[in-house]
Scaffold this active site. Structure first.
Site, PDB file in Angstrom:
ATOM      1  N   GLU A  50       0.858  -1.177   0.000  1.00  0.00           N
ATOM      2  CA  GLU A  50       0.000   0.000   0.000  1.00  0.00           C
ATOM      3  C   GLU A  50       0.904   1.240   0.000  1.00  0.00           C
ATOM      4  OE1 GLU A  50      -3.293   0.413  -0.510  1.00  0.00           O
ATOM      5  OE2 GLU A  50      -2.429   2.418  -0.560  1.00  0.00           O
ATOM      6  N   SER A  51       0.896   1.939  -1.143  1.00  0.00           N
ATOM      7  CA  SER A  51       1.856   3.043  -1.298  1.00  0.00           C
ATOM      8  C   SER A  51       1.619   4.182  -0.304  1.00  0.00           C
ATOM      9  CB  SER A  51       1.809   3.569  -2.731  1.00  0.00           C
ATOM     10  OG  SER A  51       0.523   4.032  -3.060  1.00  0.00           O
ATOM     11  N   CYS A  81       4.507  -2.663  -8.394  1.00  0.00           N
ATOM     12  CA  CYS A  81       3.167  -2.217  -7.998  1.00  0.00           C
ATOM     13  C   CYS A  81       3.240  -0.989  -7.074  1.00  0.00           C
ATOM     14  CB  CYS A  81       2.398  -3.387  -7.392  1.00  0.00           C
ATOM     15  SG  CYS A  81       0.624  -3.117  -7.515  1.00  0.00           S
ATOM     16  N   HIS A 175       3.048  -8.031 -10.084  1.00  0.00           N
ATOM     17  CA  HIS A 175       3.795  -8.693  -8.997  1.00  0.00           C
ATOM     18  C   HIS A 175       4.663  -9.827  -9.556  1.00  0.00           C
ATOM     19  CE1 HIS A 175       1.926  -6.981  -5.284  1.00  0.00           C
ATOM     20  NE2 HIS A 175       1.027  -6.593  -6.181  1.00  0.00           N
ATOM     21  N   GLU A 177       6.999 -11.293  -8.271  1.00  0.00           N
ATOM     22  CA  GLU A 177       7.454 -12.205  -7.199  1.00  0.00           C
ATOM     23  C   GLU A 177       6.430 -13.301  -6.920  1.00  0.00           C
ATOM     24  OE1 GLU A 177       6.060  -9.362  -6.820  1.00  0.00           O
ATOM     25  OE2 GLU A 177       4.905  -9.264  -4.956  1.00  0.00           O
TER      26      GLU A 177
HETATM   27  N1  GLN Z   1      -3.090   0.091  -5.107  1.00  0.00           N
HETATM   28  C1  GLN Z   1      -1.970  -0.053  -4.236  1.00  0.00           C
HETATM   29  C2  GLN Z   1      -1.397   1.306  -3.846  1.00  0.00           C
HETATM   30  O1  GLN Z   1      -1.897   2.291  -4.199  1.00  0.00           O
HETATM   31  C3  GLN Z   1      -0.910  -0.895  -4.871  1.00  0.00           C
HETATM   32  C4  GLN Z   1      -1.373  -2.319  -4.948  1.00  0.00           C
HETATM   33  C5  GLN Z   1      -0.268  -3.335  -4.937  1.00  0.00           C
HETATM   34  O2  GLN Z   1       0.887  -3.052  -4.605  1.00  0.00           O
HETATM   35  N2  GLN Z   1      -0.648  -4.548  -5.233  1.00  0.00           N
HETATM   36  O3  GLN Z   1      -0.439   1.365  -3.149  1.00  0.00           O
END
Ligand code: GLN
Length: 193
Positions: A50-51, A81, A175, A177
């Site tokens: 989650e950024s 991501c 992803h 990984e």
């Molecule tokens: N939507 C997420 C974000 O805003 C990212 C999702 C993910 O890393 N799978 O951080």
């Protein structure tokens, strides 16, 4: 030959599968939580997760500035991501207080692939990985809406860039990984060696 030391930024998110992939490829993979941890590695991975939370934790851990400085001074980095979002120059649909590191000239829209496609898989042809398609897992993935002229686009989905590289910074919106295809991590490690 001594194994390259690669750190996975372990503030939040999916760190373990990255550590396992790097380890399987012969790297010495370790978790980074502090500036001291960062000082001991040659390259870094910013995982998915989650950024917004990671942006906050980059500040509270004291990692933001040293990480930014290492990257602009040439340390190879792979962002996946949420990691892509954190490395981007500009973030759309972010939370107001979220800040990215701004080390690759792309504009990304958080969760840009849309509700209907919260998660999906796609077979990608990725430049540099040979002819075999890469099965990519997308989870609430960001959409790259703009890529600067010095950014190489290595793969696309429906015309949208999903793997980008600029210098030693590589980002992907999925992803790599998850699953047992290690070619993207291997390509990243090539840029370290
Ligand atoms: N939507 C997420 C974000 O805003 C990212 C999702 C993910 O890393 N799978 O951080």
């Amino acid at each position: 030959m001594t194994a390259v030391k690669v750190g996975v930024i372990a503030l939040q998110g999916a760190t373990r599968p990255h550590l396992e992939a790097l380890h399987a490829l012969g790297a010495h993979a370790l978790e980074i939580r502090t500036p001291e941890d960062l000082a001991g590695v040659e390259a870094a991975v910013l995982p998915g997760g989650e950024s917004t939370t990671m942006s906050f934790l980059l500040d509270s851990s004291g990692l933001r500035e040293p990480l930014h400085d290492r990257i602009v001074n040439g340390m190879p980095v792979l962002g996946t991501c949420a990691g892509m979002i954190l490395l981007a120059d500009k973030v759309l649909d972010g939370r107001d207080d979220q800040r990215s590191l701004g080390v690759i000239d792309i504009t990304v829209r958080r969760n840009g692939f849309g509700r209907q496609r919260e998660s999906f898989e796609a077979d990608l042809l990725v430049e540099g990985l040979g002819g075999e398609p890469f099965r990519a897992v997308f989870i609430r993935a960001p959409v790259v809406e703009r890529a600067g002229s010095d950014v190489e686009v290595l793969a696309r989905v429906e015309g949208i860039p999903v793997v980008c590289r600029s210098g030693k910074t590589t980002v992907c919106s999925f992803h790599p990984e998850l699953g047992d295809d290690l070619r993207l991590h291997a390509m990243f490690l090539e840029s370290v060696r």
